[in-house]
Design a protein around this motif. Structure first.
Motif, PDB file in Angstrom:
ATOM      1  N   UNK A   8      26.259  39.579-103.041  1.00  0.00           N
ATOM      2  CA  UNK A   8      24.833  40.225-102.326  1.00  0.00           C
ATOM      3  C   UNK A   8      24.196  40.961-102.977  1.00  0.00           C
ATOM      4  N   UNK A   9      24.567  41.371-104.280  1.00  0.00           N
ATOM      5  CA  UNK A   9      23.702  42.323-105.114  1.00  0.00           C
ATOM      6  C   UNK A   9      22.853  41.442-105.991  1.00  0.00           C
ATOM      7  N   UNK A  10      21.928  42.008-106.931  1.00  0.00           N
ATOM      8  CA  UNK A  10      21.339  41.259-107.831  1.00  0.00           C
ATOM      9  C   UNK A  10      21.330  42.075-109.189  1.00  0.00           C
ATOM     10  N   UNK A  11      21.503  41.136-110.241  1.00  0.00           N
ATOM     11  CA  UNK A  11      21.555  41.635-111.471  1.00  0.00           C
ATOM     12  C   UNK A  11      20.132  41.116-112.293  1.00  0.00           C
ATOM     13  N   UNK A  12      19.233  42.192-112.778  1.00  0.00           N
ATOM     14  CA  UNK A  12      18.089  42.089-113.463  1.00  0.00           C
ATOM     15  C   UNK A  12      18.353  41.678-115.069  1.00  0.00           C
ATOM     16  N   UNK A  13      17.872  40.615-115.757  1.00  0.00           N
ATOM     17  CA  UNK A  13      17.837  40.796-117.147  1.00  0.00           C
ATOM     18  C   UNK A  13      16.651  41.461-117.645  1.00  0.00           C
ATOM     19  N   UNK A  14      16.753  41.612-118.982  1.00  0.00           N
ATOM     20  CA  UNK A  14      15.523  42.419-119.760  1.00  0.00           C
ATOM     21  C   UNK A  14      14.294  41.541-119.820  1.00  0.00           C
ATOM     22  N   UNK A  15      14.227  40.082-119.360  1.00  0.00           N
ATOM     23  CA  UNK A  15      13.336  39.379-119.127  1.00  0.00           C
ATOM     24  C   UNK A  15      12.305  39.956-118.320  1.00  0.00           C
ATOM     25  N   UNK A  16      12.668  40.842-117.421  1.00  0.00           N
ATOM     26  CA  UNK A  16      11.641  41.168-116.094  1.00  0.00           C
ATOM     27  C   UNK A  16      10.391  41.469-116.611  1.00  0.00           C
ATOM     28  N   UNK A  17      10.103  42.165-117.756  1.00  0.00           N
ATOM     29  CA  UNK A  17       8.631  42.444-118.513  1.00  0.00           C
ATOM     30  C   UNK A  17       7.933  41.210-118.912  1.00  0.00           C
ATOM     31  N   UNK A  18       8.634  40.083-118.981  1.00  0.00           N
ATOM     32  CA  UNK A  18       8.011  39.004-119.456  1.00  0.00           C
ATOM     33  C   UNK A  18       6.960  38.304-118.480  1.00  0.00           C
ATOM     34  N   UNK A  48      15.916  40.922 -93.957  1.00  0.00           N
ATOM     35  CA  UNK A  48      16.612  39.872 -94.711  1.00  0.00           C
ATOM     36  C   UNK A  48      17.861  40.252 -95.318  1.00  0.00           C
ATOM     37  N   UNK A  49      18.241  39.776 -96.583  1.00  0.00           N
ATOM     38  CA  UNK A  49      19.255  40.297 -97.331  1.00  0.00           C
ATOM     39  C   UNK A  49      19.302  41.813 -97.666  1.00  0.00           C
ATOM     40  N   UNK A  50      20.643  42.368 -97.756  1.00  0.00           N
ATOM     41  CA  UNK A  50      20.449  43.921 -98.196  1.00  0.00           C
ATOM     42  C   UNK A  50      19.456  44.215 -99.106  1.00  0.00           C
ATOM     43  N   UNK A  51      19.561  43.410-100.524  1.00  0.00           N
ATOM     44  CA  UNK A  51      18.455  43.620-101.465  1.00  0.00           C
ATOM     45  C   UNK A  51      17.345  42.651-100.999  1.00  0.00           C
ATOM     46  N   UNK A  52      16.192  43.155-100.780  1.00  0.00           N
ATOM     47  CA  UNK A  52      15.179  42.062-100.516  1.00  0.00           C
ATOM     48  C   UNK A  52      14.633  41.191-101.419  1.00  0.00           C
ATOM     49  N   UNK A  53      14.322  40.062-100.761  1.00  0.00           N
ATOM     50  CA  UNK A  53      13.944  39.003-101.925  1.00  0.00           C
ATOM     51  C   UNK A  53      12.501  38.869-101.600  1.00  0.00           C
TER      52      UNK A  53
END
Length: 224
Positions: free
Chosen positions: A151-161, A209-214
């Motif tokens: 249920x967790x999320x992993x953010x890649x460095x492409x976030x700033x793109x 919604x999910x524990x980490x909001x989408x």
């Protein structure tokens, strides 16, 4: 909302409706509360197959739907007798100050310029009118994010793109990213879009919604 988006959504309306609309709860979490009670026509920008028409009617308003995909509107027609039209969210086919309520629904990942969409929404909104935007959470949902099994999320460095992203291995094989493609609006750009459009922000929510909001949503008004 542009030629690329049209090509991607047309021909996928039945798949989209089966996956995201049919059998879904009648009201997306928090949307009815953000709208509040009202009357008159409500412009639903990015209305898709009409998922939110029942919510618009429940608020006391009348449906006016706009989407760039005629295929999506084919199914939307089964959910309303109100006016529906093909149109570009960044160049709305309405005069200034045409609506007391405007909704922008789930379009930030589907357009070239989210800020232009918000500015157009503000242009056609009457002074004192209600603006609601509801869609992808810029931090936790997007082309840079991996959905983990716990249920967790992993953010890649492409976030700033910002803008359109190339397909990535973590997109999955049968989800909307792989089917449609995905653009990205970083959080600061997302928030600044409302300020640049001259809107007065009243409230942000991360809907249930999910524990980490989408998803992330905002209610704003146009100054009188």
């Amino acid at each position: 909302m542009n030629s690329v988006t049209k090509a991607r959504y047309d021909g996928l309306a039945d798949w989209y409706d089966d996956r995201f609309v049919t059998g879904a709860e009648p009201h997306q979490p928090g949307l009815l509360e953000l709208l509040g009670e009202g009357s008159g026509p409500c412009l639903d920008i990015g209305c898709g197959t009409g998922r939110n028409f029942e919510t618009i009617r429940a608020s006391g308003r009348e449906v006016v739907g706009l989407d760039y995909s005629s295929d999506q509107l084919r199914l939307a027609r089964t959910r309303t007798d109100g006016p529906l039209m093909v149109g570009d969210a960044a160049a709305l086919p309405f005069p200034d100050e045409s609506f007391d309520t405007v909704m922008v629904m789930w379009v930030s990942t589907d357009v070239d310029d989210f800020g232009a969409v918000v500015r157009e929404a503000a242009r056609v909104l009457r002074p004192g009118g209600v603006f609601v935007e509801y869609g992808v959470h810029p931090c936790f949902n997007g082309p840079h994010v991996v959905y983990n099994e716990d249920g967790g999320r992993t953010a890649h460095p492409t976030y700033r793109q910002s803008g359109w992203h190339e397909p990535a291995p973590w997109w999955g094989e049968d989800g909307i990213r792989r089917q449609i493609g995905m653009s990205h609006v970083p959080l600061a750009d997302y928030l600044n879009a409302f300020l640049t459009a001259g809107l007065t922000v009243q409230r942000f929510i991360e809907p249930e919604g999910p524990p980490v909001p989408h998803s992330l949503a905002v209610r704003a008004t146009k100054p009188a």
